[in-house]
Design an enzyme around this catalytic site. Structure first.
Site, PDB file in Angstrom:
ATOM      1  N   ARG A  55      26.848  39.090  37.367  1.00 53.94           N
ATOM      2  CA  ARG A  55      27.643  40.272  37.715  1.00 53.94           C
ATOM      3  C   ARG A  55      26.755  41.361  38.318  1.00 53.94           C
ATOM      4  NH1 ARG A  55      29.032  44.487  34.458  1.00 53.94           N
ATOM      5  NH2 ARG A  55      28.818  43.259  32.557  1.00 53.94           N
ATOM      6  N   TYR A 108      44.083  51.093  56.321  1.00 53.53           N
ATOM      7  CA  TYR A 108      44.488  49.832  55.700  1.00 53.53           C
ATOM      8  C   TYR A 108      45.245  50.165  54.396  1.00 53.53           C
ATOM      9  CZ  TYR A 108      44.178  45.432  53.221  1.00 53.53           C
ATOM     10  OH  TYR A 108      44.488  44.302  52.523  1.00 53.53           O
ATOM     11  N   ASP A 180      34.896  51.422  57.700  1.00 52.31           N
ATOM     12  CA  ASP A 180      35.413  50.061  57.500  1.00 52.31           C
ATOM     13  C   ASP A 180      35.300  49.342  58.846  1.00 52.31           C
ATOM     14  OD1 ASP A 180      36.996  47.755  57.339  1.00 52.31           O
ATOM     15  OD2 ASP A 180      38.396  48.656  55.917  1.00 52.31           O
ATOM     16  N   LYS A 205      37.817  38.336  56.335  1.00 52.46           N
ATOM     17  CA  LYS A 205      38.343  38.273  57.686  1.00 52.46           C
ATOM     18  C   LYS A 205      37.321  37.626  58.631  1.00 52.46           C
ATOM     19  CE  LYS A 205      41.570  40.519  55.512  1.00 52.46           C
ATOM     20  NZ  LYS A 205      41.745  41.960  55.535  1.00 52.46           N
TER      21      LYS A 205
HETATM   22  C1  LIG Z   1      41.887  42.959  54.535  1.00 48.62           C
HETATM   23  C2  LIG Z   1      41.305  44.299  54.728  1.00 48.62           C
HETATM   24  C3  LIG Z   1      40.759  45.024  53.652  1.00 48.62           C
HETATM   25  C4  LIG Z   1      40.797  44.523  52.231  1.00 48.62           C
HETATM   26  O1  LIG Z   1      40.025  43.370  52.084  1.00 48.62           O
HETATM   27  P1  LIG Z   1      40.274  42.271  50.942  1.00 48.62           P
HETATM   28  O2  LIG Z   1      39.197  41.276  51.205  1.00 48.62           O
HETATM   29  O3  LIG Z   1      41.652  41.720  51.142  1.00 48.62           O
HETATM   30  O4  LIG Z   1      40.144  42.966  49.645  1.00 48.62           O
HETATM   31  C5  LIG Z   1      40.173  46.253  53.933  1.00 48.62           C
HETATM   32  N1  LIG Z   1      40.151  46.762  55.167  1.00 48.62           N
HETATM   33  C6  LIG Z   1      40.685  46.102  56.224  1.00 48.62           C
HETATM   34  C7  LIG Z   1      40.628  46.725  57.567  1.00 48.62           C
HETATM   35  C8  LIG Z   1      41.273  44.856  56.037  1.00 48.62           C
HETATM   36  O5  LIG Z   1      41.816  44.212  57.077  1.00 48.62           O
END
Ligand SMILES: *Cc1c(COP(=O)(O)O)cnc(C)c1O
Length: 390
Positions: A55, A108, A180, A205
């Site tokens: 962890r 998001y 992000d 992603k």
């Molecule tokens: C999917 C996404 C998230 C969240 O990510 P997870 O892996 O689903 O927790 C955050 N920001 C953006 C732009 C996303 O597309």
């Protein structure tokens, strides 16, 4: 000699080859054994000076962190169980009760919920601003602001943040800029080059890229910020699993190739849509008519694989379209090999009426496509056939 049961448990002799494995091994272990209590205690507080418990830190995860710090141009990184794990570790690490977070308006959904539900329950104030307007960002700062938070490319309008201008506002104010970078990936943009202090990713992603793993990562321009987020990450339990980290390491090796193809396919899709009579408007930062095309030219090394468009037929047409595609699948998420379509008005945002959708910047007939890596000709045929039905 120990007895059978003990030998069955402790008898494994781990090979320690002097040859290095070409591919990173998976350290699938929850904990690590020490000979010396002093080193044990030291490693608990210094994740880079020993492994105690997965962890806190794990060698496979550390390999992913080193790679991501390098690709984003940061000095440190923390891998997490999901993108939301990374975002929560960073923002909850920066702000305490009474502090303020300034976030971009087109956010998001999970981040919006973290800010307005979780952070607010902890006494953190949040407010929202247009990230394409650096003056508005500057005016919205408060003495208690602990972070400015924007997305490189915000979904579904594919609005590109003016990172150099917002980075300058953040630098002048001495407030960390958190970006992000999920939709751009470090192949198309490295926000630290533009003044960001922290970059967060949903590695689920484009980094993973194969729709087979959920993960996140935060990259830091500063060791102090890293240590704070790492401590928050382990306290809230948002740690990455070693197998997930290994899948991400494997995915990232082909990130450059995939991003080139995602972008080329998206260009073909955006061009076809822009010429279609049933399509009112196309949102792809590579189109000269996109509201942030000029910013995109300065900030991105390519326009990415996400395309949205408004169908003239509204809500009913959007719904017919997403059910009519055959190559493109109807699913949440983005950034994988497979082309995915989403129609917010009939799925994720179906409770919203036309007015509420408009306030969120989403048209009733808006469709979002995560353009995958299929043959472009098949994608265009699928698109054209589904537009006939819509
Ligand atoms: C999917 C996404 C998230 C969240 O990510 P997870 O892996 O689903 O927790 C955050 N920001 C953006 C732009 C996303 O597309």
């Amino acid at each position: 000699m120990a007895r059978f049961g003990t030998r069955a448990i402790h008898g494994v002799k781990l090979p320690a080859p002097s040859e290095r494995p070409l591919s990173a091994p998976i350290w699938q272990t929850s904990t690590f054994a020490f000979d010396d209590a002093e080193r044990f205690a030291h490693a608990l507080a210094q994740p880079r000076e020993g492994y105690v418990y997965s962890r806190y830190e794990n060698p496979t995860t550390a390999a992913l962190e080193g790679l991501m710090a390098d690709l984003e141009g940061g000095v440190e990184a923390t891998a997490t169980a999901s993108g939301m794990g990374a975002i929560a570790s960073v923002l909850l690490g920066l702000a305490s009760a009474g502090d303020h977070l300034l976030l971009q308006r087109d956010l998001y959904g999970g981040t919006f919920s973290l800010a307005t539900v979780v952070a607010s329950r902890l006494g953190v104030d949040t407010s929202f601003v247009d990230a394409t307007d650096p003056i508005a960002v500057k005016e919205a700062l408060r003495p208690s602001t602990r972070a400015i938070y924007v997305e490189t490319i915000a979904n579904p309008t594919m609005t590109v943040a003016d990172l150099p201008a917002v980075g300058e506002v953040a630098r002048e104010a001495g407030v960390p800029l958190v970006v992000d970078n999920t939709v751009a990936s470090p192949y198309l943009c490295r926000p630290i080059e533009h003044g960001a202090s922290v970059v967060v990713h949903s590695a689920t992603k484009y980094l993973g890229g194969h729709s087979d793993v959920v993960g996140g990562v935060a990259v830091f321009a500063d060791k102090g910020l890293h240590h704070r987020a790492w401590k928050t990450m382990l306290d809230i339990g948002a740690s990455a699993d070693p197998f997930a980290a290994w899948l991400l390491l494997r995915g990232i090796k082909t990130l450059p190739l995939r991003m080139e193809r995602h972008t080329a396919n998206a260009a073909a899709v955006a061009g076809t849509l822009a010429d279609h009579p049933k399509v009112e408007r196309v949102y792809w930062p590579g189109l000269t008519g996109h509201p942030t095309h000029e910013v995109a030219k300065r900030v991105l090394d390519g326009y990415g694989g996400m395309v949205s468009f408004d169908l003239r037929g509204g809500r009913a047409a959007g719904r017919r379209f997403i059910e009519a595609t055959r190559v493109a699948k109807l699913a949440a998420s983005l950034g994988g090999l497979e082309t995915l379509v989403a129609h917010p008005a009939s799925t994720t945002h179906r409770q919203l009426d036309a007015g509420a959708l408009a306030a969120a910047g989403i048209g009733e007939g808006m469709v979002r496509m995560s353009v995958g890596l299929e043959d472009a000709a098949d994608l265009l045929e699928d698109l054209t056939a589904a537009l006939e039905v819509a």
